[in-house]
Write an enzyme that holds these catalytic residues in place. Structure first.
Site, short mmCIF file in Angstrom:
data_model
loop_
_atom_site.label_atom_id
_atom_site.label_comp_id
_atom_site.label_asym_id
_atom_site.label_seq_id
_atom_site.Cartn_x
_atom_site.Cartn_y
_atom_site.Cartn_z
N GLY C 53 0.92 -1.04 -0.40
CA GLY C 53 -0.14 0.06 -0.29
C GLY C 53 0.64 1.47 -0.39
N SER C 54 -0.08 2.50 -0.62
CA SER C 54 0.97 3.68 -0.40
C SER C 54 0.65 4.33 1.03
CB SER C 54 0.35 4.48 -1.58
OG SER C 54 1.13 4.24 -2.27
N GLY C 55 1.04 5.48 1.14
CA GLY C 55 1.39 5.66 2.78
C GLY C 55 2.57 5.24 3.51
N HIS C 56 3.59 4.40 2.86
CA HIS C 56 4.27 3.95 3.82
C HIS C 56 5.76 5.07 3.70
CE1 HIS C 56 1.55 1.57 5.62
NE2 HIS C 56 1.90 0.53 3.83
N LYS C 104 5.77 -8.29 2.87
CA LYS C 104 5.13 -7.67 3.65
C LYS C 104 3.82 -8.91 4.03
CE LYS C 104 5.18 -3.08 4.09
NZ LYS C 104 4.85 -3.31 2.01
N ASP C 109 -1.29 -8.12 1.22
CA ASP C 109 -0.25 -8.34 0.88
C ASP C 109 0.28 -9.27 0.42
OD1 ASP C 109 -0.31 -5.73 2.10
OD2 ASP C 109 1.50 -5.33 1.07
N HIS C 219 -0.29 0.23 9.62
CA HIS C 219 -1.56 1.22 8.63
C HIS C 219 -3.03 2.01 9.28
CE1 HIS C 219 0.07 -1.98 6.31
NE2 HIS C 219 0.21 -1.58 5.44
#
Ligand SMILES: Nc1ncnc2c1ncn2[C@@H]1O[C@H](COP(=O)(O)OP(=O)(O)O)[C@@H](O)[C@H]1O
Ligand SMILES: Nc1ncnc2c1ncn2[C@@H]1O[C@H](COP(=O)(O)OP(=O)(O)O)[C@@H](O)[C@H]1O
Ligand SMILES: [Mg+2]
Ligand SMILES: [Mg+2]
Ligand SMILES: [Mg+2]
Ligand SMILES: [Mg+2]
Lengths: 209, 333, 333, 209
Positions: C53-56, C104, C109, C219
């Site tokens: 996911g994006s945001g990391h 991960k 995922d 998350h």
């Protein structure tokens, strides 16, 4: 009536106590138009000053104020460190190696301090800085002494003038220091440096009463 | 106040201990709060020192190392360091070629560095020159005020001037490069949130959920004006337009385009902002030669960003590309 | 919601455009949301892909480049990417030596990468192996649950495995290094604030001013328990103790000690935390061989941090020190 | 009574509409014990599904459900992408190249979907996942058809069973998916996937009425 070395030392200690007590208020004023550190800056410096004086009482007015000035320069930083530091260093030079200051000598020393602030910070009247409280205080002190008032009474007049100058910073648009970045938005707020320097003059009136 | 700290009075000292432990390539004088590159002084090289209030990390301590600063003096949070620190650092980074002081234009920083230069001249034989950065177009430049703030250009300047010093130029030449960079760079910043100075314990200003501040500096101070929150596209225009209006950036060699995070803004948003800024520059005929995106000159945990443009030429690009090895900026080494 | 964005639906696509524009050394496939190193595929080298996911950010796109990943697939914010992306990336990074998927351990995922591996096997001739990271000691490891989350170790693993692939090892050997790193690393994280997923528009959880979450992932989810805010010293103990209890880190070659910021925490506080962590490790007889301090695997603008320890040996230290050249991690190149 | 291709398509469209309408509710449920994206994930996927069906009507049940499954796999991501994707892909295979499904064929297809979810996600009863709503629904459907109920009525029983299963997830401690990271703290919250899959069964009851 002259100010003894004990009284002069007491002035410094009273100022330290005032700053400590009003630390959060000074910081709050600085938060509105600056960076929220004037109270902690000055409190850090004056706490160091008191510790230095506790450790080693000073033998003369020159030594006392030099110690105050150097300690402030070395511990405060920001704008108020060099400004208050220079103020006290100039007071020291003007006062000289004496253990008493009479009214005119005290007034001369305080004016030297004011000139030090101007030399360092280039503030002019109406820039919304500590100058706007300190300058009328020094003028009032001179005027009262010229009228023949005793030092204690003259200092009460000076303190009143400082307070009036401080209050008069409220509507001003700042032209020096951080508050100047705010432009018109700086109007409507009391200058933190003008507030602390008013405490300095009031402390003198109390200590030298 | 929610922070990863112990006593607010110890924040700077304890963070410097962590920096020291994490970076064997640095040496930290904890009594004086000075971060040195471990091999300072470098003989024959002009020494570069900077410093300022803490809370702007990685600036300046994170920019100490080969190709950038020789030392950085850390003040309390948002409070300029004191002259004693600067004098001590000046002595210890002088490799015989003199020392340049890099000063951001704030009354406190300027006065403390001025006193330091006076003291250094009196106490040491070290040649000292100073350059002041004042790139923030949010503030009107005027003889009658404190002038413009030094913000994002400081980062680019420390990198470029570090490379110039590495080339063995003399103090005057290094200072000239510094003045050139400052003269050719402009910045503008904005905040979505305030930040909390640890010693103050509460946010410096209150900002409603639907408002933002335009024209902020890096000390958590309110900006020039408060406006309703807007899409990134409009925010980018509010930042880029005044920068472009202040200086011509349409030269053939392009610009270094630096989108900086204020500390609490995720990289995801900074890249999104960069996309908007790049589109505006393209429309304005400004070529991007190099880019930097990330939190490099911050205001604690403030959410927001700033845009800095630096007009380039071959020399500046070459100096920008030269190797640098610091905790905050590193390439080619 | 205060963010530097336009439409929440466009955040990932627009941020990738910014990344593409800011980094000429990367190539971005915008249709598939894949970040490639510009020179992929590298002939003869095992291809490394990751994604999530994006945001990391900077993970994973910021870890693409020589010495680290060959490609990264970006999902929506906090949502695993889809198999199509992974299959496409697998095809394009295969230089004849096969491709390793670094995954991960999250249900989404794992399942998406599983489907991708099935599809890649069916549609392409590329050899694919997968490694799953699951280093988060906040979550109890059990056969009957989803198991532990993959967090900080992923960053260290991508660096180290990147170096192993650069040495020309074959797919099985590269996968073995990856499994070794995962087996020798443990992490634990905490949050002072929640974060806001752009599409959700409000913070994922409410956290009173005097409370924090211990045992969070990446998350924006709540942690294992909510406790009163505490000084950094005590927070460090809450993170380090469960890590040390889970694995013996007192080997002679020491550890890589990684203090990670969750996105909204200033570097000043991370260094302060590092100081506390280092003191605890010292007391526990754990030697720090290498350090990493900064926001590398983040949760949007969440304030907080995580601590990761990786037990080292000569090989891992050598691979860690090898040159790397990515937007997020760079040295020696 | 059999379900026509139009009705089956209508099922998919009704599910999309439900998800869209309850998008924020699904995300809120996921915020409590997950990562606040279940609503936007599924809405993104089902919006893409509807667009695909608008662009190209499908000729058979197998084609329809394969299109749905592939579109979900390619657009959703996260846990729900592979799970819902696999569900529909297995439904497609079970349904075959027909344009009508009678009750037993529909029930068989739905059970195949459930088995796909289990094959993909390894969930068991009581893990607090979509399984806990879908599994009782499939059982109820089989039971009602075995009792001789017509498909429409059997689907109403299935929807009721799904809703009961969904509600029964509230006290559970999660053992699969993100909610499992919360341990005991996951108890007291309704599972988002169980909530969305209940909408799926309810949409079937409405479409095939
Ligand atoms: N140039 C100047 N001359 C005189 N006083 C000044 C000047 N600049 C700032 N000041 C005073 O300093 C005060 C702020 O001090 P402080 O907050 O401690 O430093 P800083 O602005 O560096 O944070 C102001 O309120 C103002 O009174
Ligand atoms: N292993 C599993 N088996 C079945 N369903 C699962 C499994 N893991 C998660 N789920 C379902 O997926 C839902 C969450 O989906 P979503 O939020 O879209 O994905 P993510 O958890 O990747 O963010 C959960 O509420 C649960 O019902
Ligand atoms: Mg201040
Ligand atoms: Mg300050
Ligand atoms: Mg998700
Ligand atoms: Mg979710």
């Amino acid at each position: 009536m002259s100010a003894t070395l004990d009284q002069l030392t007491d002035w410094v200690r009273r100022f330290a106590a005032e700053v400590h007590e009003h630390r959060d208020e000074l910081t709050r004023l600085d938060a509105a138009i600056g960076d929220a550190d004037h109270g902690s800056n000055l409190d850090r410096g004056m706490t160091a000053v008191v510790a230095a004086l506790d450790a080693e009482p000073q033998p003369s007015a020159a030594a006392l104020f030099k110690k105050v000035g150097m300690t402030l320069v070395s511990t405060v930083g920001g704008a108020s460190g060099p400004l208050y530091g220079t103020l006290f260093l100039r007071v020291a030079t003007s006062a000289g190696e004496v253990t008493e200051l009479d009214g005119p000598a005290f007034a001369k020393a305080l004016r030297a301090g004011l000139e030090g602030v101007v030399a360092r910070g280039k503030a002019e009247a109406g820039d919304k800085t500590m100058y706007d409280a300190l300058s009328p205080a020094v003028d009032a002190l001179d005027a009262a002494l010229a009228d023949g008032d005793p030092l204690a009474e003259a200092l009460r007049a000076a303190a009143a003038a400082a307070a009036a100058g401080r209050d008069a910073t409220i509507p001003l648009v700042a032209r020096k220091g951080r508050a100047s970045y705010l432009g018109e938005r700086s109007a409507g707020h009391q200058d933190p440096g003008a507030t602390s320097v008013t405490m300095l003059v009031a402390a003198a009136a109390d200590a030298l009463a | 106040m929610k922070k990863l700290i112990n006593d607010p009075a110890d924040v700077v000292a304890e963070a410097l201990r962590g920096m020291d432990a994490a970076h064997p390539e640095l040496r930290v004088d904890h009594a004086n709060r000075i971060v040195y590159r471990a091999d300072a002084p470098v003989q024959g090289k002009v020494g570069l020192i900077s410093g300022g209030g803490s809370g702007h990390e990685p600036m300046h301590g994170g920019f100490v190392g080969p190709g950038m600063l020789d030392a950085a003096c850390a003040g309390e949070v948002f409070t300029s360091p004191v002259p004693d620190q600067m004098v001590e650092a000046t002595k210890n980074v002088d490799g015989g070629a003199g020392v340049l002081h890099i000063v951001k234009n704030y009354t406190g920083d300027v006065m403390n560095f001025e006193m330091a230069a006076e003291l250094a001249a009196a106490e040491t034989g070290v040649d000292v020159l100073s350059v002041v950065t004042d790139d923030d177009v949010a503030v009107q430049d005027s003889l009658y005020t404190a002038g413009r703030r030094g913000v994002g250009v400081t980062v680019l300047l420390e990198k470029i001037v570090g490379a110039a010093a590495d080339e063995g130029r003399d103090l005057a030449a290094v200072a000239a490069v510094a003045r050139k960079v400052n003269g050719q760079g402009r910045s503008m910043g904005m905040a979505l949130t305030s930040c909390t100075v640890p010693a103050a314990g509460q946010p410096t200003f209150d900002l409603p959920d639907d408002q933002m501040e335009i024209g902020i500096g890096i000390h958590g101070e309110p900006g020039r004006r408060r406006v309703p929150v807007a899409p990134a596209r409009e925010i980018a225009a509010m930042l880029v337009e005044p920068v472009l209006a202040d200086l011509d950036f349409t030269g053939p060699d392009g610009v270094i385009c630096f989108v900086n995070g204020m500390g609490g803004t995720p990289l995801l948003e900074l890249y999104l902002m960069y996309n908007e800024v790049a589109a505006l520059l393209d429309k304005a005929g400004v070529r991007i030669a190099r880019s930097l995106v990330g939190p490099y000159i911050t205001s604690l945990e403030m959410a927001g960003c700033s845009v800095t443009l630096l007009r380039c030429d071959d020399e500046l690009i070459r100096l920008w590309d030269a190797p640098v090895r610091t905790p905050g900026l590193r390439w080619g080494a």
